[in-house]
Design a protein around this motif. Structure first.
Motif, short mmCIF file in Angstrom:
data_model
loop_
_atom_site.label_atom_id
_atom_site.label_comp_id
_atom_site.label_asym_id
_atom_site.label_seq_id
_atom_site.Cartn_x
_atom_site.Cartn_y
_atom_site.Cartn_z
N SER A 1 0.83 -1.21 0.00
CA SER A 1 0.00 0.00 0.00
C SER A 1 0.86 1.25 0.00
CB SER A 1 -0.92 0.03 1.23
OG SER A 1 -1.81 -1.05 1.21
N LEU A 2 1.86 1.26 0.86
CA LEU A 2 2.74 2.43 0.94
C LEU A 2 3.52 2.62 -0.35
CD1 LEU A 2 3.60 4.75 2.71
CD2 LEU A 2 5.31 3.27 3.74
N LYS B 1 4.83 6.08 -4.86
CA LYS B 1 5.27 6.24 -6.26
C LYS B 1 4.68 7.49 -6.91
CE LYS B 1 6.82 1.95 -8.14
NZ LYS B 1 6.78 1.10 -9.31
N ASP B 2 3.45 7.83 -6.56
CA ASP B 2 2.76 8.93 -7.23
C ASP B 2 2.56 10.17 -6.37
OD1 ASP B 2 2.47 7.39 -9.56
OD2 ASP B 2 0.70 6.39 -8.72
N ASP B 3 3.22 10.24 -5.24
CA ASP B 3 3.00 11.36 -4.32
C ASP B 3 4.32 12.04 -3.95
OD1 ASP B 3 2.37 13.09 -2.21
OD2 ASP B 3 0.87 11.72 -1.40
N PRO B 4 4.69 13.11 -4.69
CA PRO B 4 5.95 13.79 -4.40
C PRO B 4 6.03 14.38 -2.99
CG PRO B 4 4.90 14.69 -6.38
CD PRO B 4 3.99 13.66 -5.81
N GLU C 1 8.34 13.73 2.62
CA GLU C 1 8.18 13.37 4.03
C GLU C 1 9.05 12.17 4.39
OE1 GLU C 1 4.69 12.07 7.16
OE2 GLU C 1 4.12 13.20 5.38
N VAL C 2 9.15 11.21 3.48
CA VAL C 2 10.00 10.03 3.71
C VAL C 2 11.45 10.46 3.90
CG1 VAL C 2 10.97 7.97 2.60
CG2 VAL C 2 8.51 8.35 2.58
N LYS C 3 11.88 11.48 3.18
CA LYS C 3 13.26 11.94 3.29
C LYS C 3 13.59 12.44 4.69
CE LYS C 3 13.91 12.94 -1.56
NZ LYS C 3 14.20 13.91 -2.59
N GLN C 4 12.59 12.75 5.48
CA GLN C 4 12.79 13.19 6.86
C GLN C 4 12.90 12.01 7.83
OE1 GLN C 4 13.35 16.49 7.29
NE2 GLN C 4 13.06 16.52 5.07
#
Length: 90
Positions: free
Chosen positions: A8-9, A14-17, A22-25
């Motif tokens: 799901s994640l 993939k489609d949510d910049p 946020e993941v980079k944090q």
């Protein structure tokens, strides 16, 4: 992939910049799990460890060395197959 939460994640990411930013944090698995929880996705640190282990099984020795020099958030994205491991010198 080992869990529905991981899949799901992956599809959302993939489609949510903005979510990618946020993941980079996220500097560790607990932060990724907390982010997923806020999205209503059940994801455990064990799930994350499984996908990272699956990813590293196919890496060469050189790629493994690069893997452990890579920040956690990038390894997570690579494990989800959203991004490739960059073998260029840092």
């Amino acid at each position: 992939m080992s869990s529905a939460g991981v899949m799901s994640l992956k599809f959302i990411l993939k489609d949510d910049p903005l979510l990618q930013k946020e993941v980079k944090q996220c500097q560790n698995p607990a932060a990724i799990c907390e982010m997923a929880r806020k999205l209503g996705i059940k994801l455990t640190q064990a799930d994350l460890l499984r996908i990272e282990a699956q990813t590293t099984l196919c890496l060469t020795d050189e790629e493994l060395e690069r893997w452990f020099e890579t920040p956690y958030h990038e390894r997570f994205i690579i494990s989800l197959e959203v991004k490739q491991l960059d073998m260029a010198a840092r």
